[in-house]
Design a protein around this motif. Structure first.
Motif, PDB file in Angstrom:
ATOM      1  N   VAL A  63       0.792  -1.094   0.151  1.00 38.51           N
ATOM      2  CA  VAL A  63      -0.184  -0.021  -0.092  1.00 38.51           C
ATOM      3  C   VAL A  63       1.018   1.195  -0.219  1.00 38.51           C
ATOM      4  CG1 VAL A  63      -1.789   1.272   1.252  1.00 38.51           C
ATOM      5  CG2 VAL A  63      -1.995  -1.166   1.120  1.00 38.51           C
ATOM      6  N   ARG A  64       0.613   2.037  -0.934  1.00 39.33           N
ATOM      7  CA  ARG A  64       1.450   3.402  -1.050  1.00 39.33           C
ATOM      8  C   ARG A  64       0.693   4.439  -0.739  1.00 39.33           C
ATOM      9  NH1 ARG A  64       4.940   6.371  -4.609  1.00 39.33           N
ATOM     10  NH2 ARG A  64       6.863   6.349  -3.569  1.00 39.33           N
ATOM     11  N   PRO A  65       0.509   5.089   0.393  1.00 38.20           N
ATOM     12  CA  PRO A  65      -0.159   6.310   0.860  1.00 38.20           C
ATOM     13  C   PRO A  65       0.291   7.555   0.010  1.00 38.20           C
ATOM     14  CG  PRO A  65       0.577   5.295   2.758  1.00 38.20           C
ATOM     15  CD  PRO A  65       1.227   4.563   1.647  1.00 38.20           C
ATOM     16  N   PHE A  66      -0.536   8.518   0.098  1.00 33.12           N
ATOM     17  CA  PHE A  66      -0.097   9.825  -0.475  1.00 33.12           C
ATOM     18  C   PHE A  66      -0.578  10.810   0.314  1.00 33.12           C
ATOM     19  CE2 PHE A  66      -1.200  13.429  -3.380  1.00 33.12           C
ATOM     20  CZ  PHE A  66      -0.067  13.671  -3.808  1.00 33.12           C
ATOM     21  N   GLY A  67       0.581  11.651   0.853  1.00 36.74           N
ATOM     22  CA  GLY A  67       0.069  12.767   1.820  1.00 36.74           C
ATOM     23  C   GLY A  67      -0.618  12.231   2.881  1.00 36.74           C
ATOM     24  N   LYS A  68      -1.906  12.700   3.126  1.00 34.22           N
ATOM     25  CA  LYS A  68      -2.958  12.301   4.294  1.00 34.22           C
ATOM     26  C   LYS A  68      -3.565  11.205   3.876  1.00 34.22           C
ATOM     27  CE  LYS A  68      -5.163  15.777   5.311  1.00 34.22           C
ATOM     28  NZ  LYS A  68      -6.056  16.850   6.041  1.00 34.22           N
ATOM     29  N   LEU A  69      -3.735  10.387   2.745  1.00 32.01           N
ATOM     30  CA  LEU A  69      -4.386   9.520   2.241  1.00 32.01           C
ATOM     31  C   LEU A  69      -3.880   8.093   2.228  1.00 32.01           C
ATOM     32  CD1 LEU A  69      -5.909  11.540  -0.724  1.00 32.01           C
ATOM     33  CD2 LEU A  69      -6.805  11.569   1.624  1.00 32.01           C
ATOM     34  N   VAL A  70      -4.456   7.187   2.953  1.00 30.81           N
ATOM     35  CA  VAL A  70      -3.963   5.925   2.717  1.00 30.81           C
ATOM     36  C   VAL A  70      -5.250   5.253   1.866  1.00 30.81           C
ATOM     37  CG1 VAL A  70      -3.919   3.751   3.820  1.00 30.81           C
ATOM     38  CG2 VAL A  70      -3.005   5.700   4.859  1.00 30.81           C
ATOM     39  N   TYR A  71      -4.855   4.946   0.557  1.00 35.46           N
ATOM     40  CA  TYR A  71      -5.878   4.326  -0.370  1.00 35.46           C
ATOM     41  C   TYR A  71      -5.969   3.167  -0.967  1.00 35.46           C
ATOM     42  CZ  TYR A  71      -2.699   5.926  -3.961  1.00 35.46           C
ATOM     43  OH  TYR A  71      -1.639   6.279  -4.588  1.00 35.46           O
ATOM     44  N   LEU A  72      -7.037   2.588  -1.148  1.00 34.74           N
ATOM     45  CA  LEU A  72      -6.934   1.126  -1.951  1.00 34.74           C
ATOM     46  C   LEU A  72      -7.546   1.143  -3.285  1.00 34.74           C
ATOM     47  CD1 LEU A  72      -7.829  -0.844   1.496  1.00 34.74           C
ATOM     48  CD2 LEU A  72      -5.553  -0.663   0.483  1.00 34.74           C
ATOM     49  N   MET A  73      -7.148   0.354  -4.063  1.00 33.36           N
ATOM     50  CA  MET A  73      -7.663   0.402  -5.390  1.00 33.36           C
ATOM     51  C   MET A  73      -7.384  -1.110  -5.768  1.00 33.36           C
ATOM     52  SD  MET A  73      -6.506   4.060  -7.001  1.00 33.36           S
ATOM     53  CE  MET A  73      -7.051   3.565  -8.761  1.00 33.36           C
ATOM     54  N   PRO A  74      -7.993  -1.897  -5.027  1.00 30.13           N
ATOM     55  CA  PRO A  74      -8.133  -3.409  -5.533  1.00 30.13           C
ATOM     56  C   PRO A  74      -8.347  -3.909  -6.913  1.00 30.13           C
ATOM     57  CG  PRO A  74      -9.648  -3.368  -4.152  1.00 30.13           C
ATOM     58  CD  PRO A  74      -9.121  -1.874  -4.338  1.00 30.13           C
ATOM     59  N   PRO A  75      -7.786  -4.654  -7.346  1.00 30.42           N
ATOM     60  CA  PRO A  75      -8.190  -5.294  -9.051  1.00 30.42           C
ATOM     61  C   PRO A  75      -9.469  -5.847  -8.500  1.00 30.42           C
ATOM     62  CG  PRO A  75      -6.610  -6.809  -7.978  1.00 30.42           C
ATOM     63  CD  PRO A  75      -6.746  -5.569  -6.951  1.00 30.42           C
ATOM     64  N   TYR A  76     -10.450  -5.824  -9.591  1.00 32.61           N
ATOM     65  CA  TYR A  76     -11.681  -6.241  -9.597  1.00 32.61           C
ATOM     66  C   TYR A  76     -11.673  -7.812  -9.682  1.00 32.61           C
ATOM     67  CZ  TYR A  76     -13.152  -1.688 -11.841  1.00 32.61           C
ATOM     68  OH  TYR A  76     -13.468  -0.558 -12.063  1.00 32.61           O
ATOM     69  N   ILE A  77     -10.672  -8.522  -9.783  1.00 32.61           N
ATOM     70  CA  ILE A  77     -10.757  -9.972  -9.547  1.00 32.61           C
ATOM     71  C   ILE A  77     -10.267 -10.333  -8.195  1.00 32.61           C
ATOM     72  CG2 ILE A  77     -10.386 -10.313 -12.123  1.00 32.61           C
ATOM     73  CD1 ILE A  77      -7.192 -10.772 -11.297  1.00 32.61           C
ATOM     74  N   ILE A  78     -10.073  -9.448  -7.235  1.00 36.71           N
ATOM     75  CA  ILE A  78      -9.671  -9.844  -5.868  1.00 36.71           C
ATOM     76  C   ILE A  78     -10.945 -10.731  -5.284  1.00 36.71           C
ATOM     77  CG2 ILE A  78     -10.401  -7.749  -4.910  1.00 36.71           C
ATOM     78  CD1 ILE A  78      -7.979  -7.632  -3.182  1.00 36.71           C
ATOM     79  N   SER A  79     -10.436 -11.415  -4.288  1.00 36.84           N
ATOM     80  CA  SER A  79     -11.133 -12.606  -3.869  1.00 36.84           C
ATOM     81  C   SER A  79     -11.785 -11.773  -2.469  1.00 36.84           C
ATOM     82  CB  SER A  79     -10.682 -13.949  -3.244  1.00 36.84           C
ATOM     83  OG  SER A  79      -9.433 -13.645  -2.365  1.00 36.84           O
ATOM     84  N   GLU A  80     -12.767 -12.038  -2.249  1.00 40.93           N
ATOM     85  CA  GLU A  80     -13.250 -11.461  -0.990  1.00 40.93           C
ATOM     86  C   GLU A  80     -12.364 -11.952   0.307  1.00 40.93           C
ATOM     87  OE1 GLU A  80     -16.534  -9.847   1.407  1.00 40.93           O
ATOM     88  OE2 GLU A  80     -16.246  -9.970  -0.703  1.00 40.93           O
ATOM     89  N   SER A  81     -11.715 -12.778   0.496  1.00 39.44           N
ATOM     90  CA  SER A  81     -10.858 -13.052   1.580  1.00 39.44           C
ATOM     91  C   SER A  81      -9.794 -12.431   1.304  1.00 39.44           C
ATOM     92  CB  SER A  81     -10.685 -14.700   1.650  1.00 39.44           C
ATOM     93  OG  SER A  81      -9.924 -15.086   0.656  1.00 39.44           O
ATOM     94  N   ASP A  82      -9.187 -12.181   0.338  1.00 41.29           N
ATOM     95  CA  ASP A  82      -8.132 -11.347   0.236  1.00 41.29           C
ATOM     96  C   ASP A  82      -8.063  -9.726   0.377  1.00 41.29           C
ATOM     97  OD1 ASP A  82      -6.244 -13.497  -0.758  1.00 41.29           O
ATOM     98  OD2 ASP A  82      -6.340 -13.160  -2.611  1.00 41.29           O
ATOM     99  N   LEU A  83      -9.395  -9.355  -0.029  1.00 39.55           N
ATOM    100  CA  LEU A  83      -9.827  -7.878   0.258  1.00 39.55           C
ATOM    101  C   LEU A  83     -10.032  -7.703   1.740  1.00 39.55           C
ATOM    102  CD1 LEU A  83     -10.472  -5.259  -0.827  1.00 39.55           C
ATOM    103  CD2 LEU A  83     -12.902  -6.005  -1.181  1.00 39.55           C
ATOM    104  N   LYS A  84     -10.607  -8.898   2.290  1.00 38.58           N
ATOM    105  CA  LYS A  84     -10.864  -8.498   3.982  1.00 38.58           C
ATOM    106  C   LYS A  84      -9.329  -8.708   4.722  1.00 38.58           C
ATOM    107  CE  LYS A  84     -15.534 -10.206   4.358  1.00 38.58           C
ATOM    108  NZ  LYS A  84     -16.124 -11.411   4.749  1.00 38.58           N
ATOM    109  N   SER A  85      -8.477  -9.416   4.216  1.00 39.82           N
ATOM    110  CA  SER A  85      -7.201  -9.391   4.687  1.00 39.82           C
ATOM    111  C   SER A  85      -6.347  -8.172   4.453  1.00 39.82           C
ATOM    112  CB  SER A  85      -6.270 -10.485   4.288  1.00 39.82           C
ATOM    113  OG  SER A  85      -6.764 -11.890   4.584  1.00 39.82           O
ATOM    114  N   LEU A  86      -6.455  -7.303   3.163  1.00 41.01           N
ATOM    115  CA  LEU A  86      -5.966  -6.269   3.053  1.00 41.01           C
ATOM    116  C   LEU A  86      -6.561  -5.151   3.929  1.00 41.01           C
ATOM    117  CD1 LEU A  86      -4.213  -4.391   0.957  1.00 41.01           C
ATOM    118  CD2 LEU A  86      -6.166  -4.399  -0.505  1.00 41.01           C
ATOM    119  N   CYS A  87      -7.893  -5.194   3.943  1.00 44.31           N
ATOM    120  CA  CYS A  87      -8.389  -3.930   4.972  1.00 44.31           C
ATOM    121  C   CYS A  87      -7.857  -4.259   6.298  1.00 44.31           C
ATOM    122  CB  CYS A  87     -10.051  -4.252   4.663  1.00 44.31           C
ATOM    123  SG  CYS A  87     -10.568  -3.697   3.030  1.00 44.31           S
TER     124      CYS A  87
END
Length: 97
Positions: A63-87
């Motif tokens: 994850v590469r934040p920018f200034g005051k922002l921590v942002y996520l732009m996961p690929p549309y193919i990400i699995s539910e479990s991978d997205l939850k782990s990332l979050c």
């Protein structure tokens, strides 16, 4: 070709909202917002890029934040479990700031 991308974006948005919403209770978080498949945690001050990036990598995510922002732009193919782990990792690192 029917890729059903709109349904995937809606599912990602719902997961981002439910998983990142816990950050709203942190004193140093100004806002959490979701727009489609993009999740943003806005902090009250800019992050130390080297330190936070190292923390993310040590937890197994990039994850590469920018200034005051921590942002996520996961690929549309990400699995539910991978997205939850990332979050989960993002929320943990943000909570420790």
């Amino acid at each position: 070709l029917n890729s059903n991308w709109e349904a995937r974006v809606s599912k990602i948005a719902a997961t981002l909202e439910s998983c990142l919403s816990v950050c709203r209770d942190l004193d140093h978080v100004e806002d959490v917002r979701i727009l489609g498949a993009i999740g943003v945690i806005e902090l009250d001050k800019p992050v130390d890029m080297a330190s936070i990036t190292r923390n993310f990598v040590e937890q197994g995510v990039w994850v590469r934040p920018f200034g005051k922002l921590v942002y996520l732009m996961p690929p549309y193919i990400i699995s539910e479990s991978d997205l939850k782990s990332l979050c989960r990792v993002v929320c943990q690192v943000v909570a420790e700031l």
